[in-house]
Design an enzyme around this catalytic site. Structure first.
Site, PDB file in Angstrom:
ATOM      1  N   CYS A   1       3.497  -5.291   9.280  1.00 37.83           N
ATOM      2  CA  CYS A   1       4.261  -6.476   8.427  1.00 37.83           C
ATOM      3  C   CYS A   1       5.763  -6.799   8.572  1.00 37.83           C
ATOM      4  CB  CYS A   1       4.051  -5.912   6.748  1.00 37.83           C
ATOM      5  SG  CYS A   1       2.194  -5.591   6.462  1.00 37.83           S
TER       6      CYS A   1
ATOM      7  N   GLY B   1     -10.921  -3.029   3.634  1.00 38.10           N
ATOM      8  CA  GLY B   1     -11.979  -3.009   4.549  1.00 38.10           C
ATOM      9  C   GLY B   1     -11.333  -3.152   6.103  1.00 38.10           C
ATOM     10  N   HIS B   2     -10.555  -4.022   6.193  1.00 38.93           N
ATOM     11  CA  HIS B   2      -9.829  -4.098   7.668  1.00 38.93           C
ATOM     12  C   HIS B   2      -9.298  -3.277   8.278  1.00 38.93           C
ATOM     13  CE1 HIS B   2      -5.720  -5.494   7.486  1.00 38.93           C
ATOM     14  NE2 HIS B   2      -6.011  -5.594   6.254  1.00 38.93           N
TER      15      HIS B   2
HETATM   16  N1  PLP Z   1      -1.481  -0.133   1.679  1.00 38.55           N
HETATM   17  C1  PLP Z   1      -1.194   0.356   3.114  1.00 38.55           C
HETATM   18  C2  PLP Z   1      -1.192   1.692   3.106  1.00 38.55           C
HETATM   19  C3  PLP Z   1      -1.453  -0.622   4.317  1.00 38.55           C
HETATM   20  O1  PLP Z   1      -1.469  -0.047   5.472  1.00 38.55           O
HETATM   21  C4  PLP Z   1      -1.682  -1.820   3.932  1.00 38.55           C
HETATM   22  C5  PLP Z   1      -1.815  -2.911   5.037  1.00 38.55           C
HETATM   23  O2  PLP Z   1      -1.024  -2.661   5.981  1.00 38.55           O
HETATM   24  C6  PLP Z   1      -1.641  -2.288   2.717  1.00 38.55           C
HETATM   25  C7  PLP Z   1      -1.640  -1.360   1.591  1.00 38.55           C
HETATM   26  C8  PLP Z   1      -2.365  -3.764   2.534  1.00 38.55           C
HETATM   27  O3  PLP Z   1      -3.638  -4.138   2.544  1.00 38.55           O
HETATM   28  P1  PLP Z   1      -4.322  -5.440   2.658  1.00 38.55           P
HETATM   29  O4  PLP Z   1      -4.060  -6.008   4.083  1.00 38.55           O
HETATM   30  O5  PLP Z   1      -5.854  -5.085   2.781  1.00 38.55           O
HETATM   31  O6  PLP Z   1      -3.907  -6.340   1.643  1.00 38.55           O
END
Ligand code: PLP
Length: 510
Positions: A338, A212-213
């Protein structure tokens, strides 16, 4: 303080006002538990199901299942667990089953890390192999074709978070079909939602996680699509919510917020459409090209999401650009959020074979479908200012003082006490130790109404004698509190007992 221009939407997006309102309404009035059988619960259940139906229409879930969860990392985890348990069961039955998992080289770390974790925990012993990408960031279909007979699970994201490169899902599907592969297929759709047309049930995709975010809903809510008939093992067991597929009382505020986003997508009256997003990108690209001579775009724009621009500038480190853009009030990132805390190159760009300097110097600018014309105009104007600051000659300054051991907490002013500290020290001198370029793009800056003097960190030692004779306390400030701590420490070492550093810098001192 200048208006903040947020250009890091691939990391997270702001919350759509209607989504925040929907979440608030659920918390204040419609707070029921959808598992309760009384009217309050039934209303919560009806809301949850209407959001599921709306989400299903947007992503084309057809007769597949959509489960609410905490976000894409959980969705990926659940998909991986489901696929690996299926492999184990097939083997236990003596059925033929592939022995490798192919993981796109540019997947978000949640995918390879989950696979390594569950492969170890379940003792599946699958070989985890990287599916390489070409220079454009697209999966190597020839490698997929060659390995397809051995593949038990293939993971290929729909669009990349760092570069915006859109995968050729039709091409991947064709290879799986032509080779008669019975591999399970996980497609991380996080960055595709709201930006690319999705028709999941019409494809052979087995698992598709969403977050969602990344699309104007709050953090902590997501969804997992599971194709009808695809193997499924719950990650969480307990009260049997979501038909026993994902236990735990639902995050109804998050679901309501997500529902507001899906409603807006369905109505088509809130977000900019694809053509408008392309026009925004064209203006930003032109502004970047004009401001930053020699700029190189690290992914082909024609094959990328219209909302992501990844670039490098010769002889300019990504940290330099990040600091400069930040001083100009523009939030961008180096590579993925990240890994923002980790120096070094981008594994995504490295996988594309991008030259090392470009991978190390990469900057990602990403905007959302709510980006408005006023922000776009401001962003272009500020990009030009940053370019001019970079082009201006930098006078040679002294060496920046290094950190000498741990910071003495006695010299730190926490950001939330800065206003009181300044009131208690009316004679204090506030000194911004960011560099000259940052000073020039930041314009006039004050701290809680107190004037700020600009002295770059490299000039602090030269300027210090004028402060040493006086008793006025000195409060050093920078972007995040790292450089100001070095300044305060150096000036104390030179003999001024009243040198302080603002913890968290301008970032927290709003
Ligand atoms: N997959 C992708 C392509 C993303 O960009 C992200 C978040 O940066 C994630 C997975 C992980 O998502 P979540 O923050 O909802 O766990």
């Amino acid at each position: 303080m200048q208006t903040e221009i947020y250009l890091d939407t691939n990391a997270t997006s702001p919350v759509l006002p209607a989504a925040a309102a929907a979440a608030m309404a659920v918390m204040q009035d419609g707070f029921g538990n959808p598992s309760s059988s009384h009217a309050t619960g039934l209303r919560a259940r009806a809301l949850r199901e209407s959001v599921r139906a709306s989400a299903g229409r947007v992503v084309g879930a057809g007769d597949g299942r959509l489960m609410f969860n905490s976000g894409a990392t959980e969705g990926i985890q659940t998909a991986v667990l489901s696929a690996l348990c299926a492999v184990r069961e097939r083997r236990a039955r003596g059925d033929a089953c592939g022995d490798i998992v192919l993981i796109g080289a540019t997947e978000h770390k949640a995918v390879p890390e989950s696979l390594a974790h569950w492969n170890r925990l379940l003792g599946t012993g699958l070989e985890l192999r990287v599916l390489p990408v070409d220079g454009d960031g697209r999966h190597r279909l020839d490698v997929l074709r060659a390995l397809a007979p051995r593949v038990a699970l293939v993971c290929t994201m729909a669009a990349n978070n760092e570069t915006g490169v859109v995968s050729d899902l039709h091409g991947i599907e064709a290879v799986l079909r032509d080779t008669g592969s019975d591999a399970l297929w996980l497609v991380d759709c996080v960055q595709a939602l709201g930006k690319l047309p999705l028709d999941l049930a019409a494809s052979r995709i087995d698992y598709a996680p969403f977050s969602g975010h990344k699309l104007y809903a709050p953090k902590g809510i997501g969804m997992l699509y599971v194709r009808r008939g695809a193997p499924y093992t719950p990650l969480m067991c307990g009260g049997g919510q979501e038909d026993g597929q994902r236990s735990g009382t639902e995050n109804m505020a998050g679901i309501a917020a997500l529902g507001a986003v899906f409603s807006a997508l369905e109505r088509g009256d809130t977000f900019r459409d694809g053509a408008a997003l392309l026009a925004c990108r064209a203006r930003l690209v032109a502004a970047l090209e004009a401001a930053l001579p020699g700029i190189v775009f690290n992914a082909p724009l024609a094959q990328s999401l219209p909302t992501t621009i990844n670039f490098s500038v010769p002889d300019v480190a990504s940290a330099t650009l990040l600091d400069l853009f930040d001083a100009a009030g523009m939030r961008v990132s180096a590579g993925s959020a990240c890994s923002a805390g980790k120096a070094g190159s981008s594994y995504v760009l490295d996988a594309m074979g991008v030259p090392a300097w470009r991978s190390a110097a990469a900057v990602r600018l990403s905007f959302g479908a709510l980006f408005d014309d006023a922000s776009l105009d401001l962003a272009c104007e500020r990009i030009a200012r940053c370019g001019a600051a970079l082009a201006a000659p930098m006078p040679v300054a002294g060496a920046e003082p290094a950190m000498d051991g741990a910071i003495d907490s006695a010299m730190l002013v926490p950001a939330d006490t800065a206003r009181d500290w300044l009131a208690a020290h009316p004679d204090a001198i506030v000194i911004d130790v960011r560099n000259l370029r940052e000073h020039s793009v930041a314009g006039a800056v004050s701290l809680h109404g107190r004037a700020v003097r600009n002295v770059p960190l490299a000039c602090v030692a030269d300027e210090a004698p004028q402060w040493l004779g006086a008793t006025a306390p000195l409060l050093f400030v920078c972007r995040s509190g790292a450089r100001s701590a070095r300044a305060a420490q150096a000036v104390r070492a030179m003999g001024h007992p009243g040198a302080w550093s603002l913890v968290g810098g301008f970032a927290l001192a709003i």
